[in-house]
Design a protein around this motif. Structure first.
Motif, short mmCIF file in Angstrom:
data_model
loop_
_atom_site.label_atom_id
_atom_site.label_comp_id
_atom_site.label_asym_id
_atom_site.label_seq_id
_atom_site.Cartn_x
_atom_site.Cartn_y
_atom_site.Cartn_z
N THR A 116 -1.18 -4.16 -3.46
CA THR A 116 -2.49 -4.13 -2.81
C THR A 116 -2.28 -4.44 -1.34
N LEU A 117 -2.57 -3.47 -0.50
CA LEU A 117 -2.41 -3.60 0.95
C LEU A 117 -3.76 -4.01 1.53
N VAL A 118 -3.84 -5.22 2.09
CA VAL A 118 -5.11 -5.80 2.53
C VAL A 118 -5.15 -5.84 4.06
N ASN A 119 -6.31 -5.55 4.61
CA ASN A 119 -6.51 -5.62 6.06
C ASN A 119 -7.65 -6.58 6.34
N THR A 120 -7.32 -7.72 6.94
CA THR A 120 -8.34 -8.73 7.26
C THR A 120 -8.76 -8.66 8.72
N THR A 121 -8.35 -7.63 9.45
CA THR A 121 -8.71 -7.47 10.86
C THR A 121 -10.16 -7.03 10.95
N ARG A 122 -10.98 -7.84 11.58
CA ARG A 122 -12.42 -7.55 11.66
C ARG A 122 -12.77 -7.03 13.05
N PRO A 123 -13.90 -6.32 13.17
CA PRO A 123 -14.36 -5.89 14.50
C PRO A 123 -14.80 -7.09 15.32
N PRO A 124 -14.60 -7.08 16.67
CA PRO A 124 -13.57 -6.23 17.28
C PRO A 124 -12.18 -6.82 17.08
N PRO A 125 -11.12 -6.00 17.03
CA PRO A 125 -11.08 -4.57 17.30
C PRO A 125 -11.34 -3.69 16.08
N GLY A 126 -11.29 -4.23 14.86
CA GLY A 126 -11.58 -3.41 13.70
C GLY A 126 -10.60 -2.28 13.49
N VAL A 127 -9.33 -2.57 13.59
CA VAL A 127 -8.30 -1.54 13.52
C VAL A 127 -7.91 -1.28 12.07
N PHE A 140 4.78 6.43 -1.91
CA PHE A 140 3.93 5.77 -2.89
C PHE A 140 2.75 6.67 -3.24
N GLN A 141 2.12 6.35 -4.36
CA GLN A 141 0.90 7.04 -4.78
C GLN A 141 -0.29 6.16 -4.47
N VAL A 142 -1.32 6.75 -3.86
CA VAL A 142 -2.54 6.01 -3.54
C VAL A 142 -3.47 6.09 -4.75
N ILE A 143 -3.84 4.93 -5.29
CA ILE A 143 -4.70 4.92 -6.48
C ILE A 143 -6.09 4.36 -6.21
N GLU A 144 -6.27 3.67 -5.06
CA GLU A 144 -7.60 3.13 -4.75
C GLU A 144 -7.69 2.85 -3.26
N VAL A 145 -8.85 3.16 -2.67
CA VAL A 145 -9.14 2.85 -1.27
C VAL A 145 -10.49 2.17 -1.21
N PHE A 146 -10.56 1.01 -0.56
CA PHE A 146 -11.82 0.30 -0.39
C PHE A 146 -12.05 0.05 1.09
N LYS A 173 -6.58 11.79 -10.93
CA LYS A 173 -5.18 12.09 -11.19
C LYS A 173 -4.98 13.59 -11.13
N PRO A 174 -3.77 14.04 -10.81
CA PRO A 174 -2.61 13.26 -10.35
C PRO A 174 -2.86 12.71 -8.96
N TYR A 175 -2.36 11.51 -8.71
CA TYR A 175 -2.56 10.87 -7.42
C TYR A 175 -1.68 11.50 -6.35
N VAL A 176 -2.14 11.39 -5.10
CA VAL A 176 -1.42 11.97 -3.96
C VAL A 176 -0.31 11.02 -3.51
N LYS A 236 -4.76 0.31 -2.73
CA LYS A 236 -3.81 0.03 -3.80
C LYS A 236 -2.87 1.21 -3.96
N VAL A 237 -1.58 0.90 -4.06
CA VAL A 237 -0.57 1.95 -4.20
C VAL A 237 0.40 1.58 -5.32
N ARG A 238 1.04 2.60 -5.87
CA ARG A 238 2.12 2.41 -6.83
C ARG A 238 3.35 3.13 -6.30
N THR A 239 4.51 2.53 -6.51
CA THR A 239 5.73 3.13 -6.01
C THR A 239 6.89 2.84 -6.95
N ARG A 240 7.88 3.72 -6.93
CA ARG A 240 9.12 3.54 -7.69
C ARG A 240 10.27 3.32 -6.71
N PHE A 241 11.09 2.32 -6.96
CA PHE A 241 12.23 2.04 -6.09
C PHE A 241 13.48 2.62 -6.75
N ASP A 242 13.59 3.94 -6.67
CA ASP A 242 14.69 4.67 -7.30
C ASP A 242 15.81 4.94 -6.29
#
Length: 381
Positions: free
Chosen positions: A252-263, A274-280, A313-316, A339-345
């Protein structure tokens, strides 16, 4: 300066074979760059961002025949600006240029995802570090057609449409029109087996990785800026994450940066896509619908997830994605996440993950990580 390596395979061969009896497929490699006179490590935030160029030229002109389809491979090598693409008809009803996404970040779409994006000129954000392959179809009428974009540092950058800057211009010649359709789902390149969806039952471990920008105002001087991951600046020769080879993980990749600057920090990881399975995106008006009881409540962290239909599905597959910025309110901040899923192959060793906005990476928004083998060289029995 930046350039591009194009690694070709069955995906490219299939597209060329489809268009060969139709006159052949012209291909364009379009590297978006941003060149300024300051490193911006200490430049005031009020400084305007430098303009974008393509292959070293500002607002280049691409020649096309009426109805022709070309393959455009965009690389966003800008060091700060994202490029928000949107339907040309939204600012010029006569501009009937069409496109279809065929690959993201050097990884082809599945035929199903290609077909889903074929309904219209789907808007999309090309963050710094992102790449995209587009099949672009020229209007049937001769003339000059501008493709405009929004200079975006957020996933919700307002679009002025008519007054947004021109990225490039298509010059459609007066030659006879050509009949070049887009491939059908059946004609699209088949997805290699190694790009199949990651089975959630195989997830070995879950992690949360938090990106944050903190600014401290300093009178009569540029702001002091900390760009952190999990509350820490980059530490050279220190491993921040260790993953086991031949395993799958969910992050889960979280961004707590708030405006400003809101990046919207563009997360990029080397070696492993990785495969993207959720965006909030808490700043998305659709996520704030008061008539939808599934949408989040500012004071209830358990509800901080998307109320939009889930990704299909299938996820990008990607290797770079903008993490939506937090929403700042009087009641508190609501972080964005992906949220992403990845394989470390395949590849053990050390590499990095980082924000792909250069000044953020240089300010410390980077981690040294490693994949360690899951086997030992010595037999114990």
């Amino acid at each position: 300066m930046a350039g591009a390596f194009i690694i070709e395979g069955e995906y490219d061969d299939t597209l060329r074979a489809f268009y060969k009896p139709k006159g052949g497929l012209t291909e364009q490699v379009l590297v978006i760059q941003q060149i300024g006179v300051s490193s911006r490590l200490i430049a005031p935030r009020e400084d305007p961002r430098p303009f974008l160029s393509i292959n070293g030229r500002r607002q280049p002109v691409i020649q096309m025949k009426p109805g022709e389809v070309q393959l455009w491979r965009f690389v966003n090598a800008a060091w700060v600006s994202g490029v928000q693409f949107f339907d040309p008809k939204s600012y010029d009803p006569k501009n009937t240029t069409e496109w279809r996404q065929t690959a993201r970040d050097g990884i082809q779409l599945s035929p199903e995802n290609y077909a889903r994006a074929a309904k219209d000129n789907s808007p999309f954000l090309l963050s710094p570090g992102n790449r995209v392959d587009l099949l672009v179809k020229a209007p049937a009428v001769a003339g000059r057609y501008d493709l405009r974009f929004a200079d975006a540092i957020s996933t919700n950058t307002p679009q002025d449409k008519v007054n947004d800057p021109i990225l490039l211009t298509i010059q459609v010649s007066a030659a006879p029109s050509v009949d070049m359709p887009f491939p059908s789902e059946q004609d699209f390149p088949k997805l290699p087996s190694f790009l199949k969806d990651i089975d959630p039952a195989t997830i070995h471990i879950s992690r949360e990785v938090t990106f944050n920008t903190k600014e401290t105002p300093v009178q009569d001087k540029p702001d002091l800026i900390d760009e952190t991951i999990n509350g820490e600046l980059f530490k050279d020769q220190t491993i921040s994450q260790s993953m086991l080879q031949d395993t799958a993980e969910e992050w889960t990749l979280v961004n707590t940066t708030r405006p400003p600057p809101g990046v919207a920090h563009p997360f990029h990881i080397h070696v492993n896509p990785f495969q993207v399975i959720e965006v909030f995106d808490p700043n998305d008006p659709q996520e704030q619908d008061p008539n939808n009881t599934e949408c989040y409540k500012i004071d209830d962290p358990s509800t901080w997830k998307s109320c939009k239909p889930p990704l299909e599905k299938p996820y990008v597959w990607r290797d770079t994605i903008a993490i939506p910025a937090a929403r700042g309110t009087d009641k508190g901040d609501v972080p964005g996440h992906v949220k992403v899923r990845t394989r470390f192959d395949d590849f053990p060793g050390q590499f990095v993950l980082h924000c792909h906005i250069l000044i953020h990476e240089d300010h410390g928004m980077m981690q040294l990580i490693q994949v360690v083998p899951n086997k030992v060289m010595i037999k114990h029995h």
